[in-house]
Scaffold this active site. Structure first.
Site, PDB file in Angstrom:
ATOM      1  N   HIS A 191     -39.241  23.071 -43.778  1.00 33.37           N
ATOM      2  CA  HIS A 191     -38.408  22.504 -42.715  1.00 33.37           C
ATOM      3  C   HIS A 191     -39.062  21.302 -42.043  1.00 33.37           C
ATOM      4  CE1 HIS A 191     -40.931  25.122 -40.044  1.00 33.37           C
ATOM      5  NE2 HIS A 191     -40.748  24.119 -39.201  1.00 33.37           N
ATOM      6  N   ASP A 221     -39.854  28.801 -47.156  1.00 35.08           N
ATOM      7  CA  ASP A 221     -40.113  27.689 -46.230  1.00 35.08           C
ATOM      8  C   ASP A 221     -41.443  27.015 -46.537  1.00 35.08           C
ATOM      9  OD1 ASP A 221     -39.527  25.947 -44.165  1.00 35.08           O
ATOM     10  OD2 ASP A 221     -40.420  27.215 -42.617  1.00 35.08           O
ATOM     11  N   SER A 295     -46.418  24.126 -37.218  1.00 34.78           N
ATOM     12  CA  SER A 295     -45.756  24.558 -38.443  1.00 34.78           C
ATOM     13  C   SER A 295     -46.390  23.908 -39.663  1.00 34.78           C
ATOM     14  CB  SER A 295     -44.270  24.212 -38.395  1.00 34.78           C
ATOM     15  OG  SER A 295     -43.631  24.927 -37.362  1.00 34.78           O
ATOM     16  N   VAL A 350     -30.205  45.024 -57.748  1.00 35.75           N
ATOM     17  CA  VAL A 350     -30.056  46.255 -56.967  1.00 35.75           C
ATOM     18  C   VAL A 350     -29.975  45.894 -55.495  1.00 35.75           C
ATOM     19  CG1 VAL A 350     -31.260  47.718 -58.633  1.00 35.75           C
ATOM     20  CG2 VAL A 350     -32.555  46.595 -56.795  1.00 35.75           C
TER      21      VAL A 350
END
Length: 455
Positions: A191, A221, A295, A350
């Site tokens: 991001h 990410d 980040s 599944v």
């Protein structure tokens, strides 16, 4: 007739003692008889220890004043009263001053003692080692941390000049990254560079170089960038599975654009899931301060080894809860992105769920480890999914995938997703009170599978 003169002047009769030869004393030389006056007693000399007796009767005091006793008593009482008043006044004005000075002296002595104790104790305290460890970690990891500046395109204002109804304006973003290969490869968050038109990377030595995107993975990410620079120092990979809750961790990055910042905390938990929409984000939780701009920066252990990539924070005020993608997942994603530029995940087909204690007891399991298969999916074209072809049924519990224990549904997603497409994997399932070994041929992940709850 006798002559009176004869009787008057006649010699006295002879003393018998004299007649017997006793000495005769002349009357002229004989001592006078002691005469005692019985009316006046003989005075007794005073004893040295006995004071002389006072004369009988009251003796008048020379110059005695009848009011002198009352005056003396009044002066005595007045003196004491003035003394008491003076003491009260002193206590009124000097009391607080004395209390303050005594308290001040006490506090100064106490602080001095605490200062000396702390000075001696800190020299041998583990806190000194912790402080030194933080400094060494900053020096070891700091050269591998980069600051990322992004110039992108933002659709933030409507205009009639654009057929899409928006005017394309440049926007700037920033974040952090970590060099993982001295050839110029680094990791950051997807991001951070999303929609980037240009990316500039600021190195710890002051150089600013352009970067290109090698690939990104939205599910985790993560993004891999490449810069052309020499003399780079890469961070050392750590083992995120080996770290334990309560261990010390450090987060490095550029919060709010403040480059080369380091914060400290503990590893609060592992295998955290922030949201249910993305099962591939298996997070480490920490209380190290992580803010916007952190980040993509590294989370390291006490040896300065990379154990996570700082990714997410909770809440608008950033109150001490942050998350990092584990290094063991980040390393796999990095290898795939650097090689192919994208990540193709394995597909089982599944719908797994976590076991509750009651459900585990009902199935005959001793604990809640494993992934309970709630439903089995078919492919969109109605062809059987890998799970269906392998014989996995709803109600099964997958315990082992390709030799790796399955702790939860998130664990199963991670294992299946990181399995190469086309591999045959042995899977252990628990069904009807016994364990079964099945073979699964892993396929590429389907985007829109059709779920069936069948058994």
């Amino acid at each position: 007739m006798d002559n009176p003169h004869d009787s008057e002047f006649a010699p006295p009769p002879a003393d018998p003692q004299q007649s017997l030869g006793a000495p005769v004393t002349d009357a002229s030389t004989a001592p006078e008889p002691l005469v005692i006056d019985e009316s006046t007693p003989e005075p007794v000399p005073p004893s040295p220890s006995t004071p002389p007796a006072s004369p009988a009767g009251p003796q008048p005091t020379p110059n005695a004043d009848p009011g002198s006793d009352t005056t003396g008593t009044s002066l005595y009482r007045l003196t004491w009263l003035m003394l008491i008043i003076a003491l009260l006044l002193l206590s009124r004005f000097l009391g607080p001053w004395l209390v303050r000075h005594i308290s001040y002296a006490w506090n100064i002595g106490k602080q001095q003692a605490e200062y000396e104790y702390a000075s001696q104790g800190l020299g041998a305290s583990p806190l000194s080692s912790l402080s030194e460890a933080s400094q060494m970690i900053s020096k070891r990891v700091g050269p591998s941390v980069v600051h990322i500046n992004v110039v992108g395109i933002a659709q933030d204002e409507r205009t009639r000049d654009n057929p899409f109804g928006f005017r394309m304006n440049p926007s700037r973003g920033q974040g952090s990254g970590v060099i993982v290969d001295k050839r110029g490869y680094l990791l950051t968050n997807a991001h951070v560079i999303d929609g980037a038109k240009s990316i500039d990377v600021s190195l710890s030595d002051g150089r600013v170089v352009a970067a290109q995107t090698i690939g990104s993975d939205v599910e985790t990410d993560l993004a891999v960038l490449k810069i052309d620079a020499t003399d780079l120092i890469a961070a050392e990979w750590g083992d995120s599975d080996a770290v334990t809750e309560g261990g010390l961790v450090w987060a490095l990055g550029s919060p709010f654009g403040l480059e080369r910042s380091i914060t400290f905390g503990i590893l609060s938990a592992k295998h955290r899931v922030v949201g249910l929409q993305n099962p591939y984000q298996d997070f480490l939780q920490t209380d190290a301060a992580v803010n916007p701009g952190n980040s993509g920066g590294p989370l390291v252990d006490a040896q300065g080894r990379l154990i996570g990539i700082n990714t997410a924070i909770i809440g608008e005020s950033y109150q001490g809860i942050s998350f990092a993608l584990p290094s063991n997942i980040a390393r796999q994603i990095y290898d795939r992105l650097r090689t192919t530029g994208h990540v193709t995940r394995g597909w089982l087909g599944v719908e797994p769920r976590d076991l509750s204690p009651a459900q585990a007891r009902q199935l005959g399991l001793q604990d809640t480890r494993g992934a309970y298969i709630h439903a089995v999916a078919n492919n969109p074209d109605d062809t059987p999914s890998p799970a269906r072809r392998a014989g996995i049924l709803a109600g099964d519990v997958i315990l082992i995938w390709d030799g790796n224990p399955v702790e939860s549904r998130i664990d199963l997603f991670s294992h299946v997703g990181m399995t190469a497409v086309g591999r045959n994997v042995e899977v252990t399932v628990f069904r009807d009170g016994r364990a079964l070994q099945l073979q699964v041929a892993v396929e590429a992940r389907m985007q829109k599978p059709r779920i069936e709850n069948n058994r």
